[in-house]
Design an enzyme around this catalytic site. Structure first.
Site, PDB file in Angstrom:
ATOM      1  N   GLY A 167       0.846  -1.183   0.000  1.00 32.36           N
ATOM      2  CA  GLY A 167       0.000   0.000   0.000  1.00 32.36           C
ATOM      3  C   GLY A 167       0.880   1.230   0.000  1.00 32.36           C
ATOM      4  O   GLY A 167       1.907   1.279  -0.696  1.00 32.36           O
ATOM      5  N   VAL A 202       2.960   2.478   2.259  1.00 34.79           N
ATOM      6  CA  VAL A 202       4.334   2.252   2.717  1.00 34.79           C
ATOM      7  C   VAL A 202       5.018   1.161   1.879  1.00 34.79           C
ATOM      8  O   VAL A 202       6.157   1.321   1.428  1.00 34.79           O
ATOM      9  CB  VAL A 202       4.363   1.881   4.216  1.00 34.79           C
ATOM     10  N   LYS A 253       2.253  -0.026  14.636  1.00 28.41           N
ATOM     11  CA  LYS A 253       2.177   0.408  16.055  1.00 28.41           C
ATOM     12  C   LYS A 253       0.999  -0.201  16.779  1.00 28.41           C
ATOM     13  O   LYS A 253       1.071  -0.480  17.973  1.00 28.41           O
ATOM     14  CB  LYS A 253       2.130   1.930  16.159  1.00 28.41           C
ATOM     15  N   GLU A 261      11.268   0.865  13.837  1.00 32.09           N
ATOM     16  CA  GLU A 261      11.494   2.320  13.884  1.00 32.09           C
ATOM     17  C   GLU A 261      10.331   3.110  13.265  1.00 32.09           C
ATOM     18  O   GLU A 261       9.953   4.179  13.759  1.00 32.09           O
ATOM     19  CB  GLU A 261      12.794   2.658  13.141  1.00 32.09           C
ATOM     20  N   GLY A 291      -5.034  13.595   1.487  1.00 31.05           N
ATOM     21  CA  GLY A 291      -4.524  12.236   1.694  1.00 31.05           C
ATOM     22  C   GLY A 291      -3.869  12.026   3.055  1.00 31.05           C
ATOM     23  O   GLY A 291      -3.284  10.981   3.305  1.00 31.05           O
ATOM     24  N   LYS A 339       1.343   4.777  19.888  1.00 27.87           N
ATOM     25  CA  LYS A 339       2.724   5.271  19.791  1.00 27.87           C
ATOM     26  C   LYS A 339       3.245   5.657  21.176  1.00 27.87           C
ATOM     27  O   LYS A 339       4.418   5.411  21.501  1.00 27.87           O
ATOM     28  CB  LYS A 339       2.784   6.465  18.829  1.00 27.87           C
ATOM     29  N   GLY A 378       3.525   9.090   5.515  1.00 30.43           N
ATOM     30  CA  GLY A 378       3.757   9.169   4.070  1.00 30.43           C
ATOM     31  C   GLY A 378       4.641   8.016   3.616  1.00 30.43           C
ATOM     32  O   GLY A 378       5.431   7.478   4.399  1.00 30.43           O
TER      33      GLY A 378
HETATM   34  P1  NDP Z   1      -2.253   0.489   3.269  1.00 29.71           P
HETATM   35  O1  NDP Z   1      -3.662   0.260   3.665  1.00 29.71           O
HETATM   36  O2  NDP Z   1      -1.960   1.549   2.285  1.00 29.71           O
HETATM   37  O3  NDP Z   1      -1.654  -0.876   2.704  1.00 29.71           O
HETATM   38  C1  NDP Z   1      -1.882  -2.118   3.300  1.00 29.71           C
HETATM   39  C2  NDP Z   1      -1.374  -3.214   2.385  1.00 29.71           C
HETATM   40  O4  NDP Z   1      -1.536  -4.472   3.053  1.00 29.71           O
HETATM   41  C3  NDP Z   1      -2.128  -3.335   1.062  1.00 29.71           C
HETATM   42  O5  NDP Z   1      -1.234  -3.600   0.016  1.00 29.71           O
HETATM   43  C4  NDP Z   1      -3.046  -4.537   1.279  1.00 29.71           C
HETATM   44  O6  NDP Z   1      -3.317  -5.279   0.119  1.00 29.71           O
HETATM   45  C5  NDP Z   1      -2.189  -5.371   2.186  1.00 29.71           C
HETATM   46  N1  NDP Z   1      -2.993  -6.305   2.959  1.00 29.71           N
HETATM   47  C6  NDP Z   1      -4.067  -6.034   3.720  1.00 29.71           C
HETATM   48  N2  NDP Z   1      -4.545  -7.160   4.272  1.00 29.71           N
HETATM   49  C7  NDP Z   1      -3.752  -8.157   3.822  1.00 29.71           C
HETATM   50  C8  NDP Z   1      -3.727  -9.567   4.020  1.00 29.71           C
HETATM   51  N3  NDP Z   1      -4.657 -10.166   4.760  1.00 29.71           N
HETATM   52  N4  NDP Z   1      -2.768 -10.289   3.396  1.00 29.71           N
HETATM   53  C9  NDP Z   1      -1.852  -9.689   2.619  1.00 29.71           C
HETATM   54  N5  NDP Z   1      -1.812  -8.356   2.399  1.00 29.71           N
HETATM   55  C10 NDP Z   1      -2.755  -7.617   2.996  1.00 29.71           C
HETATM   56  O7  NDP Z   1      -1.437   0.711   4.628  1.00 29.71           O
HETATM   57  P2  NDP Z   1      -0.171   1.653   4.840  1.00 29.71           P
HETATM   58  O8  NDP Z   1       0.869   1.320   3.860  1.00 29.71           O
HETATM   59  O9  NDP Z   1      -0.610   3.058   4.999  1.00 29.71           O
HETATM   60  O10 NDP Z   1       0.283   1.211   6.312  1.00 29.71           O
HETATM   61  C11 NDP Z   1       0.964  -0.007   6.527  1.00 29.71           C
HETATM   62  C12 NDP Z   1       1.492  -0.046   7.948  1.00 29.71           C
HETATM   63  O11 NDP Z   1       2.406   1.027   8.139  1.00 29.71           O
HETATM   64  C13 NDP Z   1       0.446   0.105   9.044  1.00 29.71           C
HETATM   65  O12 NDP Z   1       0.798  -0.665  10.156  1.00 29.71           O
HETATM   66  C14 NDP Z   1       0.524   1.590   9.380  1.00 29.71           C
HETATM   67  O13 NDP Z   1       0.091   1.873  10.702  1.00 29.71           O
HETATM   68  C15 NDP Z   1       2.009   1.816   9.259  1.00 29.71           C
HETATM   69  N6  NDP Z   1       2.394   3.186   9.017  1.00 29.71           N
HETATM   70  C16 NDP Z   1       1.839   3.868   7.980  1.00 29.71           C
HETATM   71  C17 NDP Z   1       2.206   5.160   7.728  1.00 29.71           C
HETATM   72  C18 NDP Z   1       1.632   5.920   6.602  1.00 29.71           C
HETATM   73  O14 NDP Z   1       1.986   7.093   6.437  1.00 29.71           O
HETATM   74  N7  NDP Z   1       0.766   5.345   5.788  1.00 29.71           N
HETATM   75  C19 NDP Z   1       3.194   5.841   8.584  1.00 29.71           C
HETATM   76  C20 NDP Z   1       3.756   5.001   9.611  1.00 29.71           C
HETATM   77  C21 NDP Z   1       3.350   3.738   9.823  1.00 29.71           C
HETATM   78  P3  NDP Z   1      -4.164  -4.666  -1.106  1.00 29.71           P
HETATM   79  O15 NDP Z   1      -3.212  -3.725  -1.766  1.00 29.71           O
HETATM   80  O16 NDP Z   1      -4.511  -5.835  -1.913  1.00 29.71           O
HETATM   81  O17 NDP Z   1      -5.335  -3.977  -0.474  1.00 29.71           O
HETATM   82  N1  HSE Z   2      -2.126   8.113  10.583  1.00 28.47           N
HETATM   83  C1  HSE Z   2      -0.824   8.370  11.081  1.00 28.47           C
HETATM   84  C2  HSE Z   2      -0.632   9.888  11.224  1.00 28.47           C
HETATM   85  C3  HSE Z   2       0.193   7.790  10.132  1.00 28.47           C
HETATM   86  O1  HSE Z   2      -1.452  10.672  10.769  1.00 28.47           O
HETATM   87  O2  HSE Z   2       0.345  10.303  11.848  1.00 28.47           O
HETATM   88  C4  HSE Z   2       1.535   7.652  10.737  1.00 28.47           C
HETATM   89  O3  HSE Z   2       1.597   6.717  11.748  1.00 28.47           O
END
Ligand code: NDP
Ligand code: HSE
EC number: 1.1.1.3
Length: 448
Positions: free
Chosen positions: A20, A22, A112, A136, A194, A212, A316
């Site tokens: 997704g 990240v 987290k 991290e 976003g 956190k 991000g």
């Molecule tokens: P997204 O929702 O953008 O992406 C999640 C991904 O996981 C997708 O590719 C999804 O697949 C996949 N997924 C979901 N369920 C399953 C499953 N059962 N089996 C396999 N794959 C699965 O999340 P983010 O990238 O935003 O966040 C990921 C992690 O990073 C979270 O723990 C979040 O808290 C953490 N994080 C995020 C930040 C951010 O800015 N976004 C910042 C810091 C931490 P599909 O593409 O098919 O839907």
């Molecule tokens: N939803 C979180 C934020 C993403 O807005 O800070 C980073 O953990």
């Protein structure tokens, strides 16, 4: 670097769980920086698969080799030396991480929510299987914060960690402050850009910041703190009037995560941990007041080091991937040269204090009847709860059209520091006074 490219050099296998926001950035940067990563690790890294949930989704925009995608994450984690978990949530992330450990893989996660719920279980499993657990990116995105707490400050005594650890809520509060927008309008703007998700509950209700805070407190104070131990208030109740009241005091409203060690004589050994997440007014002169938009910033106060401040992008794709890749290099290096990173440190085992014992200050706005003796009644309510008043400001208000004969005034009171329980009981007592027409705003004040 050239010898690392030799077919005789066995690459380290990396499995990516999630593609997704990240995961896509991690996959791209692993490819773009493959040579540098190989040089830093001592062996090339080879992505052996990327687990996703939706098999049919068009992912051409990610630029990732489509043959890498799989929906069989359970199998993928058995084929890797390093597993990067960026799915999020509790399940299946937890089972997949445990399975990865069982198969000898080290794990890097940004999750987290899972760490705050089940960190000890994950640490124990990593230790049992002699592998690393690094995270991290789980707190404050790109900002190197956990490694300094886990390693650089391991020889010091951390007393306090205070900061802005949620970018979405900081953006919302910043917009309310700078544009006068209401809460709902500011959340809409955050969604359009976003920052906030379609369902922004975890951010605006403070769950994300509380998770956190639990991670920060565990590391800072060498004790187990879970998400449930954190006192939590989100920003949904913060009104434009609160933000305006803060402005009048030359303050700004921020959602703060505050982790403190207190020397509390009521606790065995005299020490306890207070961990809380709530909106608070801070003076505009405070460095955290200048943290704008979706940025994060965290203050750490340690006995010998003094005050340290960490600032940067807390969310991000690329910023979070930077922290993830730093961890990938660390755990991959351990696979090459041996050794492990620090495990769980809980030797201090400090008790968690209830919110009522946290020392804080309140800003209280009252709508009162403008009659003789009202100020004395209000002051008595504070005195009865042993709360000392720092400042009082009174302003006449226009009469209520329903009772035009009665005078009205607004009282704005700022207290000295007192236990939260005493402050909260004072507010309850004020609300009961017949001369108090309404308690219009109550907010904690921090940062002085
Ligand atoms: P997204 O929702 O953008 O992406 C999640 C991904 O996981 C997708 O590719 C999804 O697949 C996949 N997924 C979901 N369920 C399953 C499953 N059962 N089996 C396999 N794959 C699965 O999340 P983010 O990238 O935003 O966040 C990921 C992690 O990073 C979270 O723990 C979040 O808290 C953490 N994080 C995020 C930040 C951010 O800015 N976004 C910042 C810091 C931490 P599909 O593409 O098919 O839907
Ligand atoms: N939803 C979180 C934020 C993403 O807005 O800070 C980073 O953990």
């Amino acid at each position: 670097m050239s010898n690392l490219a030799s077919p005789d050099v066995q690459p380290l296998r990396v499995a990516l769980l999630g593609c997704g926001v990240v995961g896509t950035a991690v996959a791209r940067l692993l490819t773009e920086h493959a040579d540098d990563m190989a040089a830093r690790v001592g062996r090339p890294l080879q992505v052996v698969g990327i687990a996703v949930r939706r098999a049919g989704k068009d992912r051409s925009e990610t630029g990732v080799d489509p043959s890498l995608f799989t929906t069989d994450a359970e199998d993928l984690v058995t084929r890797a030396d390093v597993v990067v978990e960026v799915i999020g949530g509790i399940e299946p992330a937890r089972s997949l991480i445990l399975r990865a450990f069982e198969h000898g893989a080290s794990v890097v996660t940004a999750n987290k929510a899972l760490l705050a719920e089940d960190g000890p279980l994950l640490y124990q499993a990593a230790q049992e299987h002699d592998v690393d657990l690094y995270y991290e990116a789980a707190v404050a995105g790109a900002i190197p914060l956990l490694r300094p707490l886990r390693e650089s400050l391991a020889g010091d005594d951390v007393r306090r960690v205070l900061g802005i650890v949620n970018g979405t809520t900081n953006y919302v509060l910043d917009k309310m402050d700078t544009t006068g927008a209401g809460f709902a309008e500011a959340v809409e703007q955050a969604q359009e850009l976003g920052y906030a998700e379609a369902d922004p509950t975890a951010d605006v209700e403070g769950f994300d910041a509380a998770a956190k805070a639990a991670i920060l407190a565990s590391l800072a104070f060498h004790s187990r703190v879970s998400g449930k131990d954190v006192y939590r208030e989100g920003i949904t109740e913060v009104t434009a009037a609160d933000v305006h009241a803060a402005r009048e005091m030359d303050c700004v409203v921020k959602l703060l995560a505050i982790c403190e060690v207190t020397d509390d004589p009521a606790e065995p050994g005299g020490r306890g941990i207070s961990v809380r997440v709530h909106p608070a007014m801070i003076p505009r002169t405070h460095p955290l007041a200048g943290v704008r938009e979706a940025f994060n910033a965290v203050f750490v106060e340690a006995e010998s080091a003094g005050e340290l401040m960490f600032y940067g992008r807390g969310a991000g794709g690329d910023p979070t991937a930077s922290a993830v890749l730093g961890d990938v290099v660390a755990v991959a290096r351990h696979k090459v040269v041996g050794g492990l990173g620090p495990g769980e440190s809980t030797y201090a085992d400090l008790p968690i204090l209830p919110m009522g014992r946290a020392q804080t200050r309140y800003h209280i706005s009252l709508d009162v009847a403008d009659r003789p003796g009202v100020l004395a009644q209000v002051a008595t309510a504070f005195a009865q709860h042993e709360v000392s008043i720092e400042t009082v400001r009174q302003q006449l208000l226009s009469p209520d059209p329903a009772t035009p004969e009665d005078g009205r005034a607004s009282l704005v009171i700022v207290t000295h520091s007192a236990p939260d329980a005493a402050l909260s009981a004072t507010v309850d007592a004020l609300a009961e006074l017949p001369t108090v027409r309404a308690v219009t705003s109550v907010m904690r004040v921090e940062g002085e």
